[in-house]
Motif scaffolding. Structure first.
Motif, short mmCIF file in Angstrom:
data_model
loop_
_atom_site.label_atom_id
_atom_site.label_comp_id
_atom_site.label_asym_id
_atom_site.label_seq_id
_atom_site.Cartn_x
_atom_site.Cartn_y
_atom_site.Cartn_z
N GLU A 129 22.58 -7.47 -7.69
CA GLU A 129 21.12 -7.58 -7.73
C GLU A 129 20.60 -7.32 -9.13
O GLU A 129 19.70 -8.02 -9.63
CB GLU A 129 20.50 -6.61 -6.74
CG GLU A 129 20.69 -6.99 -5.28
CD GLU A 129 20.17 -5.92 -4.34
OE1 GLU A 129 19.68 -4.88 -4.84
OE2 GLU A 129 20.25 -6.11 -3.11
N GLN A 130 21.16 -6.30 -9.79
CA GLN A 130 20.74 -6.00 -11.16
C GLN A 130 21.08 -7.16 -12.09
O GLN A 130 20.27 -7.55 -12.96
CB GLN A 130 21.42 -4.72 -11.65
CG GLN A 130 20.95 -3.47 -10.92
CD GLN A 130 21.75 -2.24 -11.33
OE1 GLN A 130 22.87 -2.36 -11.83
NE2 GLN A 130 21.18 -1.06 -11.11
N ASP A 132 21.44 -10.29 -11.26
CA ASP A 132 20.58 -11.43 -10.93
C ASP A 132 19.20 -11.27 -11.56
O ASP A 132 18.62 -12.23 -12.07
CB ASP A 132 20.46 -11.60 -9.42
CG ASP A 132 21.76 -12.09 -8.79
OD1 ASP A 132 22.59 -12.64 -9.54
OD2 ASP A 132 21.93 -11.90 -7.57
N ARG A 133 18.67 -10.03 -11.49
CA ARG A 133 17.35 -9.79 -12.09
C ARG A 133 17.40 -10.03 -13.61
O ARG A 133 16.49 -10.62 -14.18
CB ARG A 133 16.89 -8.36 -11.80
CG ARG A 133 16.40 -8.14 -10.38
CD ARG A 133 15.59 -6.85 -10.28
NE ARG A 133 16.40 -5.69 -10.62
CZ ARG A 133 17.10 -4.98 -9.74
NH1 ARG A 133 17.11 -5.35 -8.45
NH2 ARG A 133 17.80 -3.93 -10.12
N ALA A 134 18.49 -9.57 -14.22
CA ALA A 134 18.62 -9.76 -15.66
C ALA A 134 18.73 -11.24 -16.00
O ALA A 134 18.14 -11.71 -16.99
CB ALA A 134 19.83 -9.00 -16.19
N ARG A 136 17.51 -13.74 -14.26
CA ARG A 136 16.20 -14.36 -14.06
C ARG A 136 15.27 -14.07 -15.24
O ARG A 136 14.52 -14.93 -15.69
CB ARG A 136 15.58 -13.89 -12.74
CG ARG A 136 16.25 -14.47 -11.49
CD ARG A 136 15.36 -14.26 -10.28
NE ARG A 136 15.16 -12.84 -9.99
CZ ARG A 136 15.95 -12.11 -9.22
NH1 ARG A 136 17.02 -12.68 -8.65
NH2 ARG A 136 15.70 -10.84 -8.99
N TYR A 137 15.33 -12.81 -15.73
CA TYR A 137 14.48 -12.44 -16.85
C TYR A 137 14.87 -13.22 -18.11
O TYR A 137 14.00 -13.74 -18.83
CB TYR A 137 14.60 -10.94 -17.13
CG TYR A 137 13.78 -10.46 -18.30
CD1 TYR A 137 12.39 -10.37 -18.21
CD2 TYR A 137 14.39 -10.11 -19.50
CE1 TYR A 137 11.63 -9.94 -19.28
CE2 TYR A 137 13.64 -9.69 -20.58
CZ TYR A 137 12.26 -9.59 -20.46
OH TYR A 137 11.52 -9.17 -21.54
#
Length: 277
Positions: A129-130, A132-134, A136-137
């Motif tokens: 999840e971390q 994936d967030r990175a 996306r950012y």
């Protein structure tokens, strides 16, 4: 609709419209890197730049033509903004790389801990999840940069179209030389022959802040004075100040009979040429 359910798209659109196609800040953000590269370390001529800004209609946040001080301050602020934007992009990419490596390490760690399946699955989900967030950012930052380049290209094209459309309107057909007039000026010692050249009555007077087409430097010391030589016949403002100053003193032995505009030119001539009178 609740306050928490309203997105920020409308606010971003309003801010974008508020900056305006004629915003000097938007122009600097688009062209600062390109201008610095072209100058290759040379100093910026802010006087000439501000005159050009006014000519093409670039304004500050108040909708006014920028002064030299205002333009310099805005230039420095834009530089800091662009540098911060580049740093954020670098940090986002680095963070994405680090988290991607952690994601890979997490997968390997989970494989080694198959006996602790539940704990391993939880750790894997968290790290993925971390990551994936990175990702996306980082993707959003890359899209922002691409969007800025596309917007800059569109603004350059729009500006080129506007200049092409308005150029014929700014051109004035010169008079025939036979229609030129000669000012009725006294012959004064020290006044150059330029002062007595015939002038085209159709051309408008030269205004303070206009750019000298010969030197590329803006005129600083007032507009053309009615009844006196025009700056159009001069290359350098110091020569114009000398001739007009001598003619002013010949016509006005004292400053008391001068108009405010004449007084300004006389003071400017004395400051630039202290030994003239």
């Amino acid at each position: 609709m609740t306050a928490t359910s309203i997105g920020i798209e409308g606010a971003l659109e309003a801010l974008e419209k508020a900056s305006g196609a004629k915003s000097l800040r938007a122009w600097m953000e688009t062209h600062q890197d390109e201008l610095l590269k072209a100058l290759d370390g040379r100093r910026l001529n802010w006087t000439a730049l501000c005159a050009w800004f006014a000519e093409v209609g670039l304004t500050n946040a108040k909708g006014e033509a920028p002064s030299v001080g205002c333009a310099k301050l805005l230039w420095n602020r834009v530089g800091k903004t662009l540098e911060a934007r580049r740093q954020r992009h670098i940090e986002a990419s680095a963070a994405a790389d680090r988290l991607a490596e952690e994601k890979r390490a997490a997968r390997e760690a989970v494989k080694e801990q198959q006996g602790e399946e539940e704990a391993g699955d939880a750790a894997l989900r968290l790290r993925m999840e971390q990551a994936d967030r990175a990702e996306r950012y980082a993707t959003s930052m890359r899209e922002e940069v691409r969007g800025a380049h596309v917007k800059a290209a569109a603004q350059r094209q729009e500006r080129a179209n506007q200049q092409a459309a308005t150029a014929p309107e700014r051109e004035i057909e010169p008079s025939d030389p036979s229609e030129f007039i000669t000012l009725d000026l006294p012959v004064v010692k020290g006044v150059s022959d330029r002062a007595y050249l015939p002038v085209d009555p159709k051309l408008p007077p030269v205004r303070k802040g206009e750019v000298n087409r010969i030197t590329g430097i803006a005129w600083r010391y007032g507009d053309d004075l009615p009844g006196y030589p025009s700056k159009r016949n001069y290359e350098y403002e110091r020569e114009w100040l000398r001739d007009v100053g001598l003619l002013l003193r010949h016509r006005h032995p004292t400053n008391l009979t001068m108009t405010p505009e004449e007084k300004f030119v006389m003071r400017s001539a004395k400051s630039r040429i202290p030994n003239l009178y």
